[in-house]
Structure formats: structure tokens, C-alpha cells
Design a protein around this motif. Sequence first.
Motif, PDB file in Angstrom:
ATOM      1  N   ILE A 190      23.279  -4.438 -21.835  1.00 15.66           N
ATOM      2  CA  ILE A 190      22.729  -3.966 -23.107  1.00 15.66           C
ATOM      3  C   ILE A 190      21.945  -2.673 -22.869  1.00 15.66           C
ATOM      4  CG2 ILE A 190      22.524  -6.267 -24.135  1.00 15.66           C
ATOM      5  CD1 ILE A 190      19.464  -6.085 -23.611  1.00 15.66           C
ATOM      6  N   ASP A 192      18.554  -1.675 -24.319  1.00 18.77           N
ATOM      7  CA  ASP A 192      17.522  -2.342 -25.114  1.00 18.77           C
ATOM      8  C   ASP A 192      16.779  -1.364 -26.029  1.00 18.77           C
ATOM      9  OD1 ASP A 192      15.446  -1.097 -23.669  1.00 18.77           O
ATOM     10  OD2 ASP A 192      15.098  -2.823 -22.371  1.00 18.77           O
ATOM     11  N   ASP A 194      14.001  -0.108 -25.943  1.00 17.76           N
ATOM     12  CA  ASP A 194      13.226   0.907 -25.229  1.00 17.76           C
ATOM     13  C   ASP A 194      14.102   1.944 -24.543  1.00 17.76           C
ATOM     14  OD1 ASP A 194      10.742  -0.311 -25.886  1.00 17.76           O
ATOM     15  OD2 ASP A 194      11.007  -1.757 -24.246  1.00 17.76           O
ATOM     16  N   ARG A 198      20.276  -2.636 -19.201  1.00 17.94           N
ATOM     17  CA  ARG A 198      19.965  -3.872 -18.487  1.00 17.94           C
ATOM     18  C   ARG A 198      21.227  -4.677 -18.213  1.00 17.94           C
ATOM     19  NH1 ARG A 198      15.386  -6.375 -22.259  1.00 17.94           N
ATOM     20  NH2 ARG A 198      15.866  -8.250 -21.048  1.00 17.94           N
ATOM     21  N   PHE A 231      18.908 -11.024 -20.030  1.00 16.35           N
ATOM     22  CA  PHE A 231      18.560 -10.947 -21.442  1.00 16.35           C
ATOM     23  C   PHE A 231      19.199 -12.120 -22.175  1.00 16.35           C
ATOM     24  CE2 PHE A 231      21.964  -7.995 -20.304  1.00 16.35           C
ATOM     25  CZ  PHE A 231      23.035  -8.462 -21.062  1.00 16.35           C
ATOM     26  N   GLU A 235      18.389 -10.981 -27.681  1.00 16.79           N
ATOM     27  CA  GLU A 235      18.096  -9.618 -27.233  1.00 16.79           C
ATOM     28  C   GLU A 235      19.344  -8.735 -27.316  1.00 16.79           C
ATOM     29  OE1 GLU A 235      14.647  -9.443 -23.986  1.00 16.79           O
ATOM     30  OE2 GLU A 235      16.178 -10.932 -23.467  1.00 16.79           O
ATOM     31  N   MET A 236      20.507  -9.306 -27.033  1.00 19.71           N
ATOM     32  CA  MET A 236      21.729  -8.524 -27.175  1.00 19.71           C
ATOM     33  C   MET A 236      21.953  -8.168 -28.638  1.00 19.71           C
ATOM     34  SD  MET A 236      25.712  -9.280 -26.038  1.00 19.71           S
ATOM     35  CE  MET A 236      25.650  -8.524 -24.396  1.00 19.71           C
ATOM     36  N   GLN A 238      19.775  -7.691 -30.847  1.00 21.70           N
ATOM     37  CA  GLN A 238      18.769  -6.724 -31.276  1.00 21.70           C
ATOM     38  C   GLN A 238      18.797  -5.430 -30.471  1.00 21.70           C
ATOM     39  OE1 GLN A 238      15.173  -9.060 -30.932  1.00 21.70           O
ATOM     40  NE2 GLN A 238      15.461 -10.041 -32.927  1.00 21.70           N
ATOM     41  N   ALA A 239      19.748  -5.320 -29.541  1.00 26.03           N
ATOM     42  CA  ALA A 239      19.848  -4.133 -28.691  1.00 26.03           C
ATOM     43  C   ALA A 239      20.381  -2.938 -29.464  1.00 26.03           C
ATOM     44  CB  ALA A 239      20.754  -4.429 -27.498  1.00 26.03           C
ATOM     45  N   LYS A 240      20.151  -1.758 -28.917  1.00 25.88           N
ATOM     46  CA  LYS A 240      20.738  -0.557 -29.502  1.00 25.88           C
ATOM     47  C   LYS A 240      22.252  -0.547 -29.303  1.00 25.88           C
ATOM     48  CE  LYS A 240      16.813   2.625 -28.919  1.00 25.88           C
ATOM     49  NZ  LYS A 240      16.372   3.898 -28.274  1.00 25.88           N
ATOM     50  N   ALA A 242      25.577  -2.495 -26.621  1.00 27.15           N
ATOM     51  CA  ALA A 242      25.966  -3.473 -25.609  1.00 27.15           C
ATOM     52  C   ALA A 242      27.382  -3.146 -25.145  1.00 27.15           C
ATOM     53  CB  ALA A 242      25.899  -4.886 -26.165  1.00 27.15           C
TER      54      ALA A 242
END
Length: 287
Positions: A190, A192, A194, A198, A231, A235-236, A238-240, A242
Motif C-alpha cells: 500500500i 499509506d 502519509d 508499505r 497493514f 488500512e488498505m 483507506q490507503a492512497k 495499493a
Amino acid sequence: MGRIAYVNGRYGPHSEACVHIEDRGYQLADAVYEVWSVFGGKLADAEGHFARLKRSLGELRIPEPMSREALTIVLREVLRRNRVREGLIYLQISRGVAPRDHAFPEGFVRPAVVITAKALDRAASEAKAALGISVITTPENRWGRCDIKTVGLLPNVLARQTAREQGAGEALFVDEMGLITEGASANAWILDPDGVLRTRDTQANILRGVTRSTLLDVIGEAGLKVEERPFTPKEMAQAKEAFITGAGSLVLPVVKIDGQPIGDGTAGPVARRLRSLYIERAKQTAI
């Protein structure tokens, strides 16, 4: 000309290729395999695949059937006979043929070697990557040595079939802690919120992906921040961005997980850039 396979020292028609009914790979999944991407008739990420093959054989205590130099010659010959310039080449090595018994056979048994190759439509692959794929999640139910690339892939087969039935391109395994381990045939990544890339570390129960390893080098050279840190599916979602990586998928954007769009629901610019950079590196270093 039809496809050609290599089986235990002989080249022959793919449609007629066969192994003995007591081959331990067939009966007991007592075998390992490797898959190389092929660019311009050459083996991509060759060093990583040969190293992982050697490790897998060592972990299962299967003797190496031939030297690396000899194996490279055979792999190239299979590509030549099949006229594969762009595609994949598959190698499987089993412990060999012996009367069926769970324990290793006594005395020397010659390992069995099978090699096949197939062409891929790179234009179709790029079109697929441009759109991205969806993935589903499934509970981790594989054995505890997924770091060894064995042919014992029944959980992966069932997971991928479930993904297909749900219109998805891959299934991601989730462990008892709720963390994604890897895909049925790929490593998961992903970008993330930030801006950090990751992927799960290889100390966990995952395969040491060769494409993954090369991509880590590519990411470092590109000056992007990366962390080997697990993760969750949330989180995936909500990631920018993947994506998944593997010899077959290369770097393939993921746009949806369990029906939820990731980012804006399209293949992200970072994943697309990394795919391009990876392919460029693979072509440059293929042997």
C-alpha cells in the motif's frame, strides 16, 4: 509449431509430457517450483529466482538436479524451442519417483525436473494494469512454511477460485492478528496516507518474493520512502494506493478491496510509475 516441454532430460510435445504416477510431487506435493518473467527472450530477476530455488531445495533436502549453468542452458533452450520472447517459464523439481511413503525414500533418488514456457500478450497485461484489479480477503489457512516455494498450493487455489467467483483478481490472506500476509500468488503493498510505501516483512510467514525484492531496490533508487511493516484490510481500504507484485503480475495496481474503492478507485500514479520502473529494470538485467 506446438508447445515443447522439458521432462527429465528430454524435450517433447507439451501435449504428451508426463511424469510417473509415483512421482512424489504428484502424490505428496514433495516438490518446489520457480517462475521467471521473460522479456525479450531473457530471464528476468534471474539471480533472485536461482537463489530462492536453491534455498527451497535445501529446506526440503532435495538434491540440486544439475548445476546452475546447466539449468540456465535448459531454460533458455525451452524458451528457444517455444519461441517465447515475452512470457513466463515454469520450473518444477520434485524429490523424484519412489514407492509411495510419507518418509523420504532410502538411498539416492534422482530428482524429477519439468520445465514449460508460455507466451504472454504484454499489451493485454498493460491494459489490465491501467485499469487495476479488485481483491478480496480470506482467513490465513496455509501451513507454517510459506517461505518455501512448494507446489502444495491447495489453499491458494481455493482462495483464488473464491476471488474469481466474486469477480476479483486476487485473494489476500489475513492472519489471526487481522493483518494481511500476502496474496494467493503475490505480495501485497500500500501507499499509506502519509505517503509511505508499505509491505509486510519477510520474517513473517510469507514468500520471499523476488519481484518484491527487486522493487525494493527500485523504490530506493527512486527516492521513495518504504517500510517493511504490515497493514490491515482497513488500512488498505483507506490507503492512497495499493498494488501487488509477482513474476506474473509484475507490479499490478489494486483499486478495490472487499468491494471498497481504494483512493479514487483508479490505478494510482505511484503504482503505475513503479510498474514502469520495474519493467525497465527487468529488461535491463535479464539474462
